[in-house]
Write a protein that holds these residues in place. Sequence first.
Motif, short mmCIF file in Angstrom:
data_model
loop_
_atom_site.label_atom_id
_atom_site.label_comp_id
_atom_site.label_asym_id
_atom_site.label_seq_id
_atom_site.Cartn_x
_atom_site.Cartn_y
_atom_site.Cartn_z
N ALA A 176 27.93 35.62 41.28
CA ALA A 176 27.86 35.59 39.81
C ALA A 176 29.02 36.42 39.27
O ALA A 176 28.84 37.51 38.73
CB ALA A 176 26.52 36.13 39.33
N VAL A 177 30.24 35.88 39.48
CA VAL A 177 31.46 36.54 38.98
C VAL A 177 32.23 35.47 38.20
O VAL A 177 31.94 34.28 38.34
CB VAL A 177 32.33 37.10 40.14
CG1 VAL A 177 31.56 38.15 40.95
CG2 VAL A 177 32.80 35.96 41.06
N PRO A 178 33.19 35.86 37.37
CA PRO A 178 33.95 34.84 36.64
C PRO A 178 34.62 33.83 37.59
O PRO A 178 34.96 34.17 38.73
CB PRO A 178 35.00 35.65 35.89
CG PRO A 178 34.41 37.02 35.76
CD PRO A 178 33.59 37.22 37.00
N ALA A 179 34.75 32.59 37.11
CA ALA A 179 35.27 31.50 37.94
C ALA A 179 36.55 31.88 38.67
O ALA A 179 36.74 31.53 39.84
CB ALA A 179 35.50 30.26 37.06
N GLU A 180 37.43 32.62 38.00
CA GLU A 180 38.73 32.99 38.56
C GLU A 180 38.60 33.79 39.85
O GLU A 180 39.49 33.78 40.70
CB GLU A 180 39.55 33.83 37.57
CG GLU A 180 39.93 33.11 36.28
CD GLU A 180 38.74 32.76 35.41
OE1 GLU A 180 37.78 33.57 35.36
OE2 GLU A 180 38.73 31.64 34.84
N LYS A 181 37.50 34.53 39.97
CA LYS A 181 37.34 35.39 41.14
C LYS A 181 36.59 34.73 42.28
O LYS A 181 36.43 35.33 43.35
CB LYS A 181 36.59 36.67 40.72
CG LYS A 181 37.34 37.48 39.67
CD LYS A 181 36.72 38.85 39.52
CE LYS A 181 37.57 39.69 38.57
NZ LYS A 181 36.89 40.95 38.20
N VAL A 182 36.11 33.51 42.05
CA VAL A 182 35.23 32.90 43.05
C VAL A 182 35.96 32.58 44.35
O VAL A 182 35.42 32.76 45.44
CB VAL A 182 34.52 31.65 42.46
CG1 VAL A 182 33.83 30.85 43.54
CG2 VAL A 182 33.52 32.08 41.39
N LEU A 183 37.23 32.13 44.25
CA LEU A 183 37.95 31.78 45.48
C LEU A 183 38.13 32.99 46.38
O LEU A 183 37.99 32.90 47.60
CB LEU A 183 39.30 31.14 45.15
CG LEU A 183 39.26 29.79 44.40
CD1 LEU A 183 40.66 29.19 44.31
CD2 LEU A 183 38.29 28.82 45.03
N GLY A 184 38.41 34.13 45.76
CA GLY A 184 38.54 35.36 46.55
C GLY A 184 37.23 35.71 47.24
O GLY A 184 37.22 36.10 48.42
N VAL A 185 36.15 35.56 46.52
CA VAL A 185 34.83 35.84 47.10
C VAL A 185 34.56 34.88 48.26
O VAL A 185 34.02 35.27 49.30
CB VAL A 185 33.72 35.72 46.02
CG1 VAL A 185 32.33 35.82 46.65
CG2 VAL A 185 33.90 36.80 44.95
N ALA A 186 34.97 33.62 48.07
CA ALA A 186 34.74 32.62 49.13
C ALA A 186 35.51 32.99 50.40
O ALA A 186 34.99 32.87 51.52
CB ALA A 186 35.15 31.23 48.63
N GLU A 187 36.74 33.46 50.24
CA GLU A 187 37.53 33.92 51.41
C GLU A 187 36.80 35.06 52.12
O GLU A 187 36.65 35.05 53.34
CB GLU A 187 38.92 34.41 50.96
CG GLU A 187 39.89 33.30 50.58
CD GLU A 187 40.45 32.55 51.81
OE1 GLU A 187 40.23 32.99 52.95
OE2 GLU A 187 41.08 31.49 51.58
N ASP A 188 36.32 36.03 51.32
CA ASP A 188 35.56 37.14 51.91
C ASP A 188 34.32 36.64 52.64
O ASP A 188 33.98 37.12 53.73
CB ASP A 188 35.11 38.11 50.81
CG ASP A 188 36.24 39.03 50.36
OD1 ASP A 188 37.39 38.86 50.85
OD2 ASP A 188 35.99 39.92 49.51
N ALA A 189 33.63 35.66 52.00
CA ALA A 189 32.42 35.11 52.60
C ALA A 189 32.74 34.49 53.96
O ALA A 189 32.02 34.69 54.94
CB ALA A 189 31.80 34.05 51.68
N GLY A 190 33.84 33.76 54.00
CA GLY A 190 34.25 33.15 55.26
C GLY A 190 34.50 34.21 56.32
O GLY A 190 34.03 34.10 57.46
#
Lengths: 471, 471
Positions: free
Chosen positions: B78-92
């Motif tokens: 639940a972060v702004p759309a712009e930050k989601v790709l970074g979170v996805a990299e971390d998740a990976g």
Amino acid sequence: MKPEEHPLHRLFNPESIAVVGASRNPRKIGHIILRNILEAGYRGRVYPVNPNADRILGLRAYPRLTDIPEPVDVAIVAVPAEKVLGVAEDAGRRGVGFLVVISSGFSEVGRRELEEKLVSIARRYGFRVLGPNVAGYLYTPARLNATFGPPRVLEGNIAFVTQSGAFAIALMGATLIEAIGVSAIISVGNKADLDEADLLDYLGVDEHTRVVLHYLEWLRDGRRFLRVLERVAASKPVVVIKAGRSGAGARAAASHTGRLAGSYRVYVSALRQSGALIAKSMEEAFDAAKALAWNPLPEPEKPEEFNVLVVTNGGGAGIQAVDTLEERGVRVREAPESLRGEYARLLPPFASTRNPVDLTGMAPAEWFYEAVRIALRSDWVDALLVLYTQTGLSGPVETAKAILDALRDEGHSKPITVALLGGPECLHAARLLTRNRVPAYPTPERAAAALSFVAEYAWRRWYLREKAGGG
Amino acid sequence: MKPEEHPLHRLFNPESIAVVGASRNPRKIGHIILRNILEAGYRGRVYPVNPNADRILGLRAYPRLTDIPEPVDVAIVAVPAEKVLGVAEDAGRRGVGFLVVISSGFSEVGRRELEEKLVSIARRYGFRVLGPNVAGYLYTPARLNATFGPPRVLEGNIAFVTQSGAFAIALMGATLIEAIGVSAIISVGNKADLDEADLLDYLGVDEHTRVVLHYLEWLRDGRRFLRVLERVAASKPVVVIKAGRSGAGARAAASHTGRLAGSYRVYVSALRQSGALIAKSMEEAFDAAKALAWNPLPEPEKPEEFNVLVVTNGGGAGIQAVDTLEERGVRVREAPESLRGEYARLLPPFASTRNPVDLTGMAPAEWFYEAVRIALRSDWVDALLVLYTQTGLSGPVETAKAILDALRDEGHSKPITVALLGGPECLHAARLLTRNRVPAYPTPERAAAALSFVAEYAWRRWYLREKAGGG
């Protein structure tokens, strides 16, 4: 015609009522009816009639109708069928105006000749009969509840005329849970004499009634009903549930009343042409009645250009509402640029303003306030559908208040229905709206369907007036 | 397949959950979701992720997903759309199994490439994505509520998969007022990766789910969904609300999701052929779900001879119910002589026993008891519709108890729905039935419509099995 001049005025506004078959036994229908008349606060004279009691519920009882020393406007009859003809003779001698025959055991069980005799006595003496086989009737402006249903109902301006006595009783209770206020509920039973046409004729001129609802199984004189309907529908909405849509339903109706229900399609197209709004279920009919009774009814010059604006905080709810409106013949057109511009100033750039106007899930209550105000001010908008799906950002009660504030500030000048979808707070919010005569529903589809009746009434009335004007 | 072997099992039964964007501000979605996870009683490990807080809601917070020292099955974002790709990299990098992206601002506002990048990161690392633009999901058997709706819902065995997040949240509240217990509610949002087919595939094997409801606007891969549907529908009912029945509704769906809804008729006929039951409104869908989830589902050898018996204490209610059943393709046939004889022994001579069996307005609660027992014992009766309109002679609660007693004494061996029409006591009576998993409704039409879904499921399942058996 003024209501006072109408031949049925005394039925609805009697100065005195007798209850024949009044009983001290609280399980007996004659007891329940008498008690309801007293508890509902009827202010005329009340005469229990019972040969075996001196006093019932604190009132002096008379052995027979003919023993009552004063005039009797209405006599309610709750005695076995075999005794009804004798009571009718007494009623004639006493000069009773209306005989309301609760007793069953007449044409509905095949005893048609007994019913014919009852009517011929009435004709001979010049009184009218409601029934037999009725659950009674009530008229809240006169505080009159001559039924064996619950003693209290919610007052309002919806009248319900029903061929099913059970529906009459059930609706009396339902007024309380659904917050549907009624002016009148009339069970017509076997309609040996008075029928829907007579009652609609009176309710048409009754200033306490804004909407008339009929539950119909069959009509004895369809043409006469259509003539009355056409006249009444030109000034107030008439909603009809016609039973027997299916072959099996029609057969069930025949075993219920001993009559054929007739072709549903033929009935319905004739009813529609004479201005009736057709509902398929009780829920739909009462949903429609609220929307019709509590809203200003638009009189568009060009009904084909009638515009409904849908305001929602949830895309899915908007789509369901649009689908429902369109299926019911109400076009949902794209809002004009100027109106879209007003909404665009209020909303984030990604929110759609085409119609539905999507306030988005981020919408606080203030956006609902502004959105309703804009719609009320817009020349383009003829009617407004507001959809709220519960979110954490604006509570249902806040949202309901915002809608009420907008209606107060701009005036409730256009028809509106509201859906509140969510948890228990949505019920509270719906009650708040309802108490302020803003029709609220638990789903977008029901709010949309109810509003479609308002639009349809605008068309039907336009058509009736064109026809009358052109003729 | 056993649920434990299903690739989505960990999504529904995670051992650990991270909430990225968890916040101490109670108005923030990241706060509400974390609080819901804790309040709903989830028993796995929970990790708030927030670079600016040490502790949130009593839990140790981590600056990034990669800082969490233990495995993470599910990360809610639940972060702004712009930050989601970074979170996805971390998740990976952290080896997260499922990313549930609450954040909006993707394809629904035209930013399709952002969404494609998100999916390509997921593919690269091998995790799955629910969303973006979802309201979250919940699964009551795991006490898991990862939504921003209310913290508590009523537990049960109806699963709801929805393209409208607002409907997900609204339903969570509505479970409490409608007494509809749910196993799962899943908001699928833009379904960049996981879609209805994936979720239905899991819910099909989930032993806590008896009925699956879909609210659908469009499908990316219709054929795949139909394949899964066909398999699942052979063993449990799948009810679908397909949005965009009208042209304007389809356009509204397009502005809601940025996709075309496709031809309603084409969709619906394909869905039906694969075994789906189509509902037109939320109310109809949830009414159907109760009837399907709480009743034994009949497996007639000759589905065209499926017999519904209608038992009523009001003729009008019976007719309305019959009309509704017949309109929905359920034939209401005359009861055979032997069965009519059994009812004739119970009832007064003028009562119709053809079907509907009319207990008449005089019926005490005991007649309902006997009438339900007779129907449950009868070989002819496949399903039973019981209609009660409130009278003075048997109260709604008494009547509900009589129905429950009959089901206890004879066994709830056939599908049954009940309508209770009347005042506030009818609400209590309905709740009593509902608590005992007997589906109760406020009008005859709704009880009849719900039962028609049970009959339709019997036919659809028969057809699917014939098709599979013949193939």
